[in-house]
Design a protein around this motif. Sequence first.
Motif, PDB file in Angstrom:
ATOM      1  N   ASN A  31       0.962  -1.150  -0.073  1.00 60.73           N
ATOM      2  CA  ASN A  31      -0.147   0.046   0.160  1.00 60.73           C
ATOM      3  C   ASN A  31       0.724   1.228  -0.050  1.00 60.73           C
ATOM      4  N   SER A  32       0.966   2.045  -1.106  1.00 58.63           N
ATOM      5  CA  SER A  32       1.987   3.162  -1.084  1.00 58.63           C
ATOM      6  C   SER A  32       1.341   4.210  -0.279  1.00 58.63           C
ATOM      7  N   THR A  33       2.179   4.885   0.346  1.00 55.63           N
ATOM      8  CA  THR A  33       1.597   6.269   1.309  1.00 55.63           C
ATOM      9  C   THR A  33       2.185   7.329   0.510  1.00 55.63           C
ATOM     10  N   ASP A  77      -0.617   7.983  15.284  1.00 58.86           N
ATOM     11  CA  ASP A  77      -1.866   8.255  15.313  1.00 58.86           C
ATOM     12  C   ASP A  77      -2.835   7.231  14.860  1.00 58.86           C
ATOM     13  N   VAL A  78      -2.564   6.606  13.733  1.00 63.11           N
ATOM     14  CA  VAL A  78      -3.451   5.525  13.484  1.00 63.11           C
ATOM     15  C   VAL A  78      -3.427   4.440  14.560  1.00 63.11           C
ATOM     16  N   SER A  79      -2.278   4.030  15.167  1.00 63.82           N
ATOM     17  CA  SER A  79      -2.057   3.047  15.785  1.00 63.82           C
ATOM     18  C   SER A  79      -2.894   3.156  17.243  1.00 63.82           C
ATOM     19  N   PHE A  80      -3.466   4.512  17.544  1.00 68.04           N
ATOM     20  CA  PHE A  80      -4.535   4.440  18.688  1.00 68.04           C
ATOM     21  C   PHE A  80      -5.744   4.107  18.314  1.00 68.04           C
ATOM     22  N   THR A  81      -6.298   4.079  17.061  1.00 65.98           N
ATOM     23  CA  THR A  81      -7.433   3.754  16.520  1.00 65.98           C
ATOM     24  C   THR A  81      -7.393   2.147  15.914  1.00 65.98           C
ATOM     25  N   ASP A  82      -6.486   1.939  15.340  1.00 65.01           N
ATOM     26  CA  ASP A  82      -6.291   0.608  14.926  1.00 65.01           C
ATOM     27  C   ASP A  82      -4.972  -0.042  15.594  1.00 65.01           C
ATOM     28  N   ASN A 178      12.088  11.972  13.856  1.00 64.70           N
ATOM     29  CA  ASN A 178      11.430  12.563  12.787  1.00 64.70           C
ATOM     30  C   ASN A 178      12.123  12.822  11.745  1.00 64.70           C
ATOM     31  N   CYS A 179      11.432  12.228  10.597  1.00 64.89           N
ATOM     32  CA  CYS A 179      12.041  12.658   9.211  1.00 64.89           C
ATOM     33  C   CYS A 179      11.174  12.684   8.245  1.00 64.89           C
ATOM     34  N   THR A 180      11.497  13.757   7.561  1.00 64.77           N
ATOM     35  CA  THR A 180      10.675  14.622   6.445  1.00 64.77           C
ATOM     36  C   THR A 180      11.191  14.900   5.286  1.00 64.77           C
ATOM     37  N   GLY A 181      10.250  15.394   4.556  1.00 62.50           N
ATOM     38  CA  GLY A 181      11.179  15.966   3.042  1.00 62.50           C
ATOM     39  C   GLY A 181      10.102  15.901   1.862  1.00 62.50           C
ATOM     40  N   PRO A 182      10.610  15.863   0.672  1.00 65.50           N
ATOM     41  CA  PRO A 182       9.739  15.541  -0.357  1.00 65.50           C
ATOM     42  C   PRO A 182       9.151  14.404  -0.517  1.00 65.50           C
ATOM     43  N   ARG A 183       7.995  14.038  -0.861  1.00 62.74           N
ATOM     44  CA  ARG A 183       7.351  13.001  -1.067  1.00 62.74           C
ATOM     45  C   ARG A 183       6.574  12.680   0.557  1.00 62.74           C
ATOM     46  N   LYS A 184       6.610  13.109   1.462  1.00 60.23           N
ATOM     47  CA  LYS A 184       6.233  12.838   2.791  1.00 60.23           C
ATOM     48  C   LYS A 184       4.748  13.385   2.832  1.00 60.23           C
ATOM     49  N   ILE A 185       4.005  12.619   3.296  1.00 60.65           N
ATOM     50  CA  ILE A 185       2.570  13.131   3.664  1.00 60.65           C
ATOM     51  C   ILE A 185       2.448  12.651   5.136  1.00 60.65           C
ATOM     52  N   ASN A 186       1.007  13.135   5.657  1.00 60.20           N
ATOM     53  CA  ASN A 186       0.958  13.155   6.799  1.00 60.20           C
ATOM     54  C   ASN A 186       1.848  13.130   8.165  1.00 60.20           C
ATOM     55  N   ASP A 187       2.600  14.364   7.816  1.00 57.64           N
ATOM     56  CA  ASP A 187       3.325  14.796   8.946  1.00 57.64           C
ATOM     57  C   ASP A 187       3.381  16.118   9.105  1.00 57.64           C
ATOM     58  N   PHE A 188       3.735  16.730  10.247  1.00 55.54           N
ATOM     59  CA  PHE A 188       3.539  18.307  10.454  1.00 55.54           C
ATOM     60  C   PHE A 188       4.181  19.160   9.288  1.00 55.54           C
ATOM     61  N   SER A 190       5.590  18.573   6.043  1.00 58.17           N
ATOM     62  CA  SER A 190       4.829  18.291   4.948  1.00 58.17           C
ATOM     63  C   SER A 190       3.455  18.563   4.571  1.00 58.17           C
ATOM     64  N   ASP A 191       2.737  18.262   5.689  1.00 57.31           N
ATOM     65  CA  ASP A 191       1.291  18.846   5.531  1.00 57.31           C
ATOM     66  C   ASP A 191       1.087  20.271   5.557  1.00 57.31           C
ATOM     67  N   ILE A 192       1.658  21.069   6.455  1.00 50.52           N
ATOM     68  CA  ILE A 192       1.743  22.449   6.434  1.00 50.52           C
ATOM     69  C   ILE A 192       2.250  23.057   5.054  1.00 50.52           C
ATOM     70  N   CYS A 193       3.479  22.626   4.713  1.00 45.54           N
ATOM     71  CA  CYS A 193       3.824  22.815   3.350  1.00 45.54           C
ATOM     72  C   CYS A 193       2.717  22.744   2.406  1.00 45.54           C
ATOM     73  N   ARG A 194       2.210  21.657   2.197  1.00 39.48           N
ATOM     74  CA  ARG A 194       1.079  21.442   1.174  1.00 39.48           C
ATOM     75  C   ARG A 194      -0.032  22.354   1.408  1.00 39.48           C
ATOM     76  N   ARG A 195      -0.446  22.624   2.390  1.00 34.63           N
ATOM     77  CA  ARG A 195      -1.714  23.437   2.772  1.00 34.63           C
ATOM     78  C   ARG A 195      -1.456  24.896   2.319  1.00 34.63           C
ATOM     79  N   VAL A 196      -0.100  25.187   2.655  1.00 35.15           N
ATOM     80  CA  VAL A 196       0.220  26.472   2.259  1.00 35.15           C
ATOM     81  C   VAL A 196       0.249  26.829   0.887  1.00 35.15           C
TER      82      VAL A 196
END
Length: 306
Positions: A31-33, A77-82, A178-188, A190-196
Amino acid sequence: MVRLITGAGGMMGSHLYDALRDQDVLPTFYNSTLDKRETITQEMEMLDVLHYERVKQVLSEVKPSVIYHLAAQSRPDVSFTDPARTVQINVVGTTNLLQACAELGLKPLFINASSSAVYGETMNKFNETPDDWLMPPNETDRCLPLSPYGTSKLAQEHIVKNFNQMHDIPYVNVRIFNCTGPRKINDFVSDICRRVVNKEFPLKVGNLDGYRSIVDVRDLVRGLVLCENIKNETINLGSDVTHKIGDVLKLIAGDTPYEVANYLLRPTDEPIIIGNINKAKDLLGWKQEITLEQTIVDTLYYWRNL
């Protein structure tokens, strides 16, 4: 030398594939993320680590010298619900890979992507700011995870060690911060960059009071590849510089309006996460080189041009 990557359809796995694509490597995913507009997974082979016979078939055909095991349910966050699904993918999926290696008589170097989430409560060694902290946890400190995700990753590490003891399969357990950068989704970041970029105002945010060390995925991948030079070790990879999340928001969005959304707040959340990377510096000669500011610039560019 043949390398196999599981979870290559994620941000980290896809960058690892980029780094190794001129060598003999098989990237696999289930399942690609990644964002649905990404096309890199078209170059990859499907592999569900929960499908034991398929895992065994792939390993028997490829006979890898190195396995980079990145396939996971990787969101706390997903691990709390599943929690059950989190444990199944992270623990049973890892066990399937190792059991298949054992049955086939394979002994690849098993580079296992673990997480700083295994430390959990051990992170809480400070009063109000990182300046009051004694020392970030190192690889020998106690692990007291605060989420089903962190618990699953700690169990995963133990399974890896068990197969080393039982079948002499060499390993490196890599605790990734904590690791982020291009192609990341669902972290602070990357998500803030996308929303901006998409002008999704006011920006929805969670807890802005925490402190986090943040490492660029390209630095992280460079460290993963260097792990081929060691074996039977547990090692932290991350940044040893902290940033308050509220300050990171300002770096990305300036004075753009925002509001705190309850659905983005976790039931439990480490107030500070920072990497003690002294062992990585000593054993691998590795440290963070890409600044957070450059990561933000590159991530904004990615979302503008996807």
